[in-house]
Design a protein around this motif. Structure first.
Motif, mmCIF file in Angstrom:
data_model
loop_
_atom_site.group_PDB
_atom_site.id
_atom_site.type_symbol
_atom_site.label_atom_id
_atom_site.label_comp_id
_atom_site.label_asym_id
_atom_site.label_seq_id
_atom_site.Cartn_x
_atom_site.Cartn_y
_atom_site.Cartn_z
ATOM 1 N N VAL A 1 7.525 -1.043 6.071
ATOM 2 C CA VAL A 1 6.093 -1.730 5.308
ATOM 3 C C VAL A 1 5.491 -3.188 5.197
ATOM 4 O O VAL A 1 6.449 -3.858 5.008
ATOM 5 C CB VAL A 1 5.953 -1.127 3.800
ATOM 6 N N ALA B 1 5.104 2.830 -1.076
ATOM 7 C CA ALA B 1 4.776 3.117 0.512
ATOM 8 C C ALA B 1 6.916 3.353 1.436
ATOM 9 O O ALA B 1 6.713 4.595 2.086
ATOM 10 C CB ALA B 1 3.784 2.464 1.216
ATOM 11 N N LEU C 1 0.667 8.968 1.374
ATOM 12 C CA LEU C 1 0.203 8.070 1.095
ATOM 13 C C LEU C 1 -1.458 8.035 0.169
ATOM 14 O O LEU C 1 -1.876 7.675 -0.851
ATOM 15 C CB LEU C 1 0.240 6.949 2.412
ATOM 16 N N ALA D 1 2.356 1.521 7.608
ATOM 17 C CA ALA D 1 3.839 1.979 7.285
ATOM 18 C C ALA D 1 4.075 2.915 8.111
ATOM 19 O O ALA D 1 3.658 2.623 9.118
ATOM 20 C CB ALA D 1 3.793 2.921 6.540
ATOM 21 N N VAL E 1 -1.448 1.321 -3.442
ATOM 22 C CA VAL E 1 -0.374 1.760 -3.819
ATOM 23 C C VAL E 1 0.550 0.634 -3.004
ATOM 24 O O VAL E 1 0.449 -0.314 -1.733
ATOM 25 C CB VAL E 1 -0.368 3.151 -2.601
ATOM 26 N N VAL F 1 -2.046 2.025 5.049
ATOM 27 C CA VAL F 1 -1.316 2.121 3.817
ATOM 28 C C VAL F 1 -2.398 1.823 2.818
ATOM 29 O O VAL F 1 -3.106 1.037 2.440
ATOM 30 C CB VAL F 1 -0.331 1.047 2.901
#
Length: 336
Positions: A67, A114, A293, A83, A109, A105
């Protein structure tokens, strides 16, 4: 820019992991260069370090997911946070990733969250929605409920309104209860506890322990239920070293059920390997990871983070996995 990465040159314990300066990677066609903000540690990383993970040989850089932010390459604008499932290579400050494996992503988050949702979150989501018919699952049992995959299954169970039972021991039973599931004492008769608590058995069991444990899982199923196997963590034996005898037992004592027995009970047995699904169903991989996600961005599921460690402490994270003490995902943050 200087790259720094964890490298395993010889198989063995956590002390085999070196963190060293390495050359900057260069992206090729269809690849992106990523400044890695987070990667996780999973049981699979421990198995790789021990030298018994199929297809991975030393030397290698661990890190099953990446990530971070794109800083070069093709397919994504610079600055995009992505990600991706990588299997290896994530435990570095900079990594090259196939653009086709990357998913953007969303905001809301964190990078650590993630990282907990790539290998672990995608595994949990696909087992529950692809391996079994999720709308038909009213009750389910999760082994290793306080671990990386198990904790996401608890969150998904809460999201989908499934009556969830989580196998755990000691203080981990409090973790299961706090995450909306019914704790099942691993030290007792698991199948009997589940059948009593659920009123006759569950519709689905998710078992990452394997071996003779599978018979217990089957006994916890009601007729027509489904058992999904996704690992053999019982081979670790509660230590940092893979026990060859346990590993052999886990493989050799997994039950072999006849087609007639499956027909008569309606109980299904299925295995799940995330890399096989990624290869066979790349669209599922991208769509499902994006959905996981999204659920996190909307706070419908909240991944449990056991620890966030700098890259130089990756060996400590491996020790935590080997000791079986972590509650949730252990995340390495290479930019720290």
């Amino acid at each position: 820019m200087q790259n720094r990465a964890a490298i395993v040159r010889k198989t063995g314990g956590p002390e085999r992991i070196e963190v060293v300066d390495v050359p900057m990677p260069m992206p090729g066609p269809g690849e992106v260069l990523v400044a890695v903000e987070a990667t996780g540690i999973a049981f699979a990383d421990v198995v790789m370090r021990m030298g018994v993970y199929p297809g991975v040989t030393v030397p290698f850089t661990p890190g099953y997911e990446v990530v971070g932010r794109v800083i070069g390459g093709e397919g994504f604008a610079e600055g995009t946070r992505i990600a991706a499932l990588t299997v290896t290579g994530g435990a570095a400050r900079f990594a090259v990733v196939r653009a086709a494996d990357c998913v953007a992503v969303p905001g809301g988050v964190s990078s650590a969250q993630a990282a907990a949702l790539v290998l672990n979150g995608l595994t949990a989501f696909q087992m529950l929605t692809r391996c079994v018919a999720q709308p038909s699952v009213e009750k389910m049992l999760v082994w290793g409920a306080a671990g990386g995959v198990g904790s996401i299954l608890l969150a998904l169970g809460r999201h989908f309104g499934i009556d969830t039972y989580g196998v755990a021991s000691g203080s981990r039973r409090d973790f299961v209860r706090d995450h909306g599931a019914t704790p099942i004492d691993r030290g007792g008769d698991v199948a009997a506890q589940v059948r009593a608590a659920s009123g006759g058995g569950v519709d689905a069991v998710f078992d990452g322990v394997g071996g003779p444990n599978v018979r217990i899982s089957e006994a916890a199923l009601r007729d027509g239920g489904a058992l999904v196997m996704f690992g053999f963590q019982g081979a670790l034996g509660g230590s940092e070293r893979l026990n060859p005898l346990r590993a052999a037992k886990a493989m050799l004592t997994s039950p072999r059920r006849s087609a007639q027995a499956q027909f008569m009970t309606g109980k299904g047995l299925r295995g799940y390997l995330i890399t096989q699904w990624q290869t066979a169903h790349p669209n599922f991989y991208r769509d499902d990871l994006a959905e996981v996600l999204r659920l996190a961005a909307e706070a419908r599921i909240v991944p449990a983070i056991a620890a966030e460690l700098p890259l130089d402490r990756i060996a400590d994270g491996h020790r935590m996995i080997g000791a079986g003490t972590a509650q949730g995902k252990i995340v390495i943050c290479p930019q720290q």
